[in-house]
Motif scaffolding. Structure first.
Motif, PDB file in Angstrom:
ATOM      1  N   CYS A   1       0.824  -1.215   0.000  1.00 12.30           N
ATOM      2  CA  CYS A   1       0.000   0.000   0.000  1.00 12.30           C
ATOM      3  C   CYS A   1       0.855   1.260   0.000  1.00 12.30           C
ATOM      4  O   CYS A   1       1.935   1.310   0.577  1.00 12.30           O
ATOM      5  CB  CYS A   1      -0.915   0.018   1.214  1.00 12.30           C
ATOM      6  N   SER A   2       0.310   2.294  -0.640  1.00  5.79           N
ATOM      7  CA  SER A   2       0.897   3.631  -0.613  1.00  5.79           C
ATOM      8  C   SER A   2      -0.237   4.635  -0.493  1.00  5.79           C
ATOM      9  O   SER A   2      -1.347   4.393  -0.959  1.00  5.79           O
ATOM     10  CB  SER A   2       1.715   3.910  -1.880  1.00  5.79           C
ATOM     11  N   TRP A   3       0.058   5.760   0.130  1.00  7.36           N
ATOM     12  CA  TRP A   3      -0.927   6.822   0.285  1.00  7.36           C
ATOM     13  C   TRP A   3      -0.320   8.159  -0.106  1.00  7.36           C
ATOM     14  O   TRP A   3       0.903   8.321  -0.126  1.00  7.36           O
ATOM     15  CB  TRP A   3      -1.412   6.899   1.729  1.00  7.36           C
ATOM     16  N   GLY A   4      -1.199   9.104  -0.397  1.00  8.79           N
ATOM     17  CA  GLY A   4      -0.725  10.413  -0.821  1.00  8.79           C
ATOM     18  C   GLY A   4      -0.423  11.363   0.307  1.00  8.79           C
ATOM     19  O   GLY A   4       0.191  12.408   0.095  1.00  8.79           O
ATOM     20  N   SER A   5      -0.857  11.028   1.520  1.00 11.91           N
ATOM     21  CA  SER A   5      -0.618  11.913   2.668  1.00 11.91           C
ATOM     22  C   SER A   5      -0.677  11.093   3.945  1.00 11.91           C
ATOM     23  O   SER A   5      -1.274  10.011   3.987  1.00 11.91           O
ATOM     24  CB  SER A   5      -1.667  13.027   2.727  1.00 11.91           C
ATOM     25  N   TRP A   6      -0.064  11.630   5.000  1.00 14.39           N
ATOM     26  CA  TRP A   6      -0.129  10.968   6.291  1.00 14.39           C
ATOM     27  C   TRP A   6      -1.574  10.911   6.791  1.00 14.39           C
ATOM     28  O   TRP A   6      -1.989   9.924   7.394  1.00 14.39           O
ATOM     29  CB  TRP A   6       0.738  11.684   7.320  1.00 14.39           C
ATOM     30  N   GLU A   7      -2.319  11.984   6.567  1.00 16.90           N
ATOM     31  CA  GLU A   7      -3.700  12.028   7.055  1.00 16.90           C
ATOM     32  C   GLU A   7      -4.525  10.880   6.458  1.00 16.90           C
ATOM     33  O   GLU A   7      -5.238  10.168   7.177  1.00 16.90           O
ATOM     34  CB  GLU A   7      -4.345  13.365   6.712  1.00 16.90           C
ATOM     35  N   GLU A   8      -4.430  10.702   5.149  1.00 17.96           N
ATOM     36  CA  GLU A   8      -5.157   9.626   4.489  1.00 17.96           C
ATOM     37  C   GLU A   8      -4.694   8.265   4.994  1.00 17.96           C
ATOM     38  O   GLU A   8      -5.502   7.374   5.277  1.00 17.96           O
ATOM     39  CB  GLU A   8      -4.956   9.733   2.973  1.00 17.96           C
ATOM     40  N   ALA A   9      -3.379   8.107   5.123  1.00 16.32           N
ATOM     41  CA  ALA A   9      -2.818   6.829   5.556  1.00 16.32           C
ATOM     42  C   ALA A   9      -3.243   6.491   6.986  1.00 16.32           C
ATOM     43  O   ALA A   9      -3.625   5.353   7.282  1.00 16.32           O
ATOM     44  CB  ALA A   9      -1.293   6.876   5.461  1.00 16.32           C
ATOM     45  N   ILE A  10      -3.161   7.467   7.867  1.00 13.40           N
ATOM     46  CA  ILE A  10      -3.500   7.228   9.272  1.00 13.40           C
ATOM     47  C   ILE A  10      -4.961   6.816   9.416  1.00 13.40           C
ATOM     48  O   ILE A  10      -5.287   5.846  10.110  1.00 13.40           O
ATOM     49  CB  ILE A  10      -3.206   8.486  10.106  1.00 13.40           C
ATOM     50  N   ARG A  11      -5.846   7.546   8.752  1.00 14.52           N
ATOM     51  CA  ARG A  11      -7.270   7.232   8.865  1.00 14.52           C
ATOM     52  C   ARG A  11      -7.568   5.830   8.312  1.00 14.52           C
ATOM     53  O   ARG A  11      -8.345   5.075   8.902  1.00 14.52           O
ATOM     54  CB  ARG A  11      -8.114   8.289   8.161  1.00 14.52           C
ATOM     55  N   ASP A  12      -6.945   5.469   7.197  1.00 16.67           N
ATOM     56  CA  ASP A  12      -7.155   4.140   6.631  1.00 16.67           C
ATOM     57  C   ASP A  12      -6.621   3.048   7.560  1.00 16.67           C
ATOM     58  O   ASP A  12      -7.245   1.999   7.730  1.00 16.67           O
ATOM     59  CB  ASP A  12      -6.480   4.026   5.264  1.00 16.67           C
ATOM     60  N   HIS A  13      -5.452   3.304   8.157  1.00 17.39           N
ATOM     61  CA  HIS A  13      -4.867   2.290   9.032  1.00 17.39           C
ATOM     62  C   HIS A  13      -5.710   2.095  10.287  1.00 17.39           C
ATOM     63  O   HIS A  13      -5.987   0.959  10.695  1.00 17.39           O
ATOM     64  CB  HIS A  13      -3.441   2.664   9.428  1.00 17.39           C
ATOM     65  N   VAL A  14      -6.141   3.190  10.902  1.00 17.48           N
ATOM     66  CA  VAL A  14      -6.964   3.085  12.110  1.00 17.48           C
ATOM     67  C   VAL A  14      -8.292   2.395  11.788  1.00 17.48           C
ATOM     68  O   VAL A  14      -8.765   1.548  12.549  1.00 17.48           O
ATOM     69  CB  VAL A  14      -7.193   4.467  12.733  1.00 17.48           C
ATOM     70  N   ALA A  15      -8.885   2.742  10.644  1.00 23.72           N
ATOM     71  CA  ALA A  15     -10.123   2.079  10.230  1.00 23.72           C
ATOM     72  C   ALA A  15      -9.890   0.586  10.024  1.00 23.72           C
ATOM     73  O   ALA A  15     -10.717  -0.253  10.408  1.00 23.72           O
ATOM     74  CB  ALA A  15     -10.657   2.712   8.948  1.00 23.72           C
ATOM     75  N   GLY A  16      -8.761   0.236   9.417  1.00 16.43           N
ATOM     76  CA  GLY A  16      -8.438  -1.165   9.190  1.00 16.43           C
ATOM     77  C   GLY A  16      -8.239  -1.927  10.490  1.00 16.43           C
ATOM     78  O   GLY A  16      -8.660  -3.079  10.617  1.00 16.43           O
ATOM     79  N   LEU A  17      -7.590  -1.284  11.467  1.00 15.49           N
ATOM     80  CA  LEU A  17      -7.426  -1.923  12.773  1.00 15.49           C
ATOM     81  C   LEU A  17      -8.787  -2.190  13.408  1.00 15.49           C
ATOM     82  O   LEU A  17      -9.051  -3.273  13.934  1.00 15.49           O
ATOM     83  CB  LEU A  17      -6.598  -1.029  13.705  1.00 15.49           C
ATOM     84  N   ALA A  18      -9.652  -1.167  13.365  1.00 16.70           N
ATOM     85  CA  ALA A  18     -10.967  -1.287  13.998  1.00 16.70           C
ATOM     86  C   ALA A  18     -11.774  -2.423  13.384  1.00 16.70           C
ATOM     87  O   ALA A  18     -12.425  -3.196  14.094  1.00 16.70           O
ATOM     88  CB  ALA A  18     -11.727   0.031  13.876  1.00 16.70           C
ATOM     89  N   ARG A  19     -11.723  -2.544  12.064  1.00 11.70           N
ATOM     90  CA  ARG A  19     -12.577  -3.510  11.374  1.00 11.70           C
ATOM     91  C   ARG A  19     -11.966  -4.893  11.274  1.00 11.70           C
ATOM     92  O   ARG A  19     -12.691  -5.883  11.181  1.00 11.70           O
ATOM     93  CB  ARG A  19     -12.906  -2.988   9.979  1.00 11.70           C
TER      94      ARG A  19
END
Length: 386
Positions: free
Chosen positions: A335-353
């Motif tokens: 995976c790659s993301w365009g910004s830390w904000e996008e990456a962080i939110r996706d990672h936290v969402a992935g952990l939760a789910r």
């Protein structure tokens, strides 16, 4: 607007990066990579997909977060509408006295004009030519229209004032209703997160206890094998082999996560402010410095231990120093993301789910199967520093 307040203070524990030296098994094939990552390419793509269907508890967490955000956004819009209405009312009320005077003068002038203006036939007969007639008619019409406009303007201002006041009154009622909705949504969100926190901590403690018991059992089996063998050289090799067969566990090495101290009874803004500071202190000097607010907001929105994702970033990439892809500080596939904000939110969402509220033995085995115990202990140690 809301009365809930935080009951805990930010941790005063030292916050700095611990050096992490890891002896990886041969199957990881990362011995030559100078990073802290333990699970590069082991958190599979299906776990990264934040669109995966969440379980009922996680759906409740996300639903209440969305409802609360919508209510707060609506309140902000209504407050702006109220402010705009109040400002316009003030402008109209300031302009009314002057317009009242202008309208009164216009009415007097109209009356005098009507009294002194000859009839149409008389104007025709008194005009020397057609040009004089139309000039006189245009002059009279202008007087009538300009004065009527002043009177009409007063009426329009009064109508607008009444309409704006009605709009202001309705906006205030709507704002009160949305405030009640926000209170209700906040209460539901707090309850959902508190329940998730309680269950996750109990389950993580249970898993850690079972892992410790399993390690003790393996150690006992190894000791029995040593006694039966009677060969010291074989004895020294059999104990690690047995422990390795158990997934690298050894007695007493798996601890339950500490209480995260997350006060889900607080308001979202209070929660975010507290945890943003703590996470920023933890990430200071790293490529991810200054992202504490994003981590804290994502933790609230998805209802997870706010320490978890930042700690994994240290285990996997030394806090973003050695990323496996653009802004990929967590070793998640390619995976790659365009910004830390996008990456962080996706990672936290992935952990939760995909992994649950907080770190656990099962989560570690899923996130880093080949070396789960070291990954668990290393990440938990970092979580306890935040």
């Amino acid at each position: 607007m809301f009365s809930n307040k935080l009951q805990t203070n930010p941790s005063s524990r030292p916050r700095h990066r611990l050096p992490l030296t890891v002896a990886l098994s041969a199957t990881l094939a990362f011995a030559s990579v100078p990073v802290a990552g333990l699970s590069q390419q082991t958190a599979w793509a299906e776990d990264i997909d934040t669109n995966v269907q969440a379980d009922a508890a996680q759906q409740e967490v996300e639903r209440t977060a969305a409802e609360y955000d919508q209510a707060i956004s609506r309140i902000d819009d209504l407050n702006q509408q109220i402010a705009d209405n109040e400002a316009r009312i003030a402008e109209i009320e300031e302009a009314l006295p002057t317009q009242q005077e202008r309208s009164s003068a216009a009415a007097v002038k109209l009356y005098k004009t009507q009294a002194s203006t000859p009839g149409l036939l008389e104007m025709v007969l008194s005009s020397e030519n057609i040009v004089d007639f139309f000039t006189s008619l245009e002059y009279v019409s202008h007087i009538y229209s300009s004065n009527q406009a002043e009177i009409k303007r007063l009426s329009e201002l009064k109508d607008e004032l009444d309409q704006t006041k009605r709009g202001l009154s309705q906006a205030k009622k709507d704002a009160d209703a949305e405030a009640a909705n926000a209170e209700q949504a906040l209460s539901a969100a707090q309850q959902a997160r508190q329940e998730a926190q309680r269950k996750a901590q109990e389950e993580a403690a249970r898993q850690a206890e079972e892992a410790a018991k399993a390690a003790e059992a393996e150690a006992a089996k190894a000791e029995t094998a040593k006694e039966a063998d009677k060969q010291e050289q074989a004895d020294s090799a059999s104990a690690p082999a047995a422990a390795e067969a158990a997934g690298g566990s050894s007695a007493g090495t798996v601890e339950a996560p500490s209480d995260d101290g997350a006060d889900w009874a607080s308001e979202r803004d209070v929660f975010v402010a507290q945890w943003a500071g703590r996470i920023d202190a933890y990430l200071a000097g790293s490529p991810m410095a200054g992202t504490g607010k994003v981590f804290a907001e994502a933790a609230w929105d998805y209802g997870v231990d706010p320490r978890w994702s930042p700690a994994i970033s240290n285990t996997e990439s030394s806090k973003g120093l050695y990323c496996s892809g653009s802004c990929n500080a967590w070793g998640w596939g390619g995976c790659s993301w365009g910004s830390w904000e996008e990456a962080i939110r996706d990672h936290v969402a992935g952990l939760a789910r995909g992994y649950g509220y907080t770190i656990s033995v099962d989560a570690a085995k899923k996130y880093c199967p080949p070396n789960w115990e070291h990954w668990y202990n290393a990440t938990l140690a970092q979580m306890n520093m935040i």
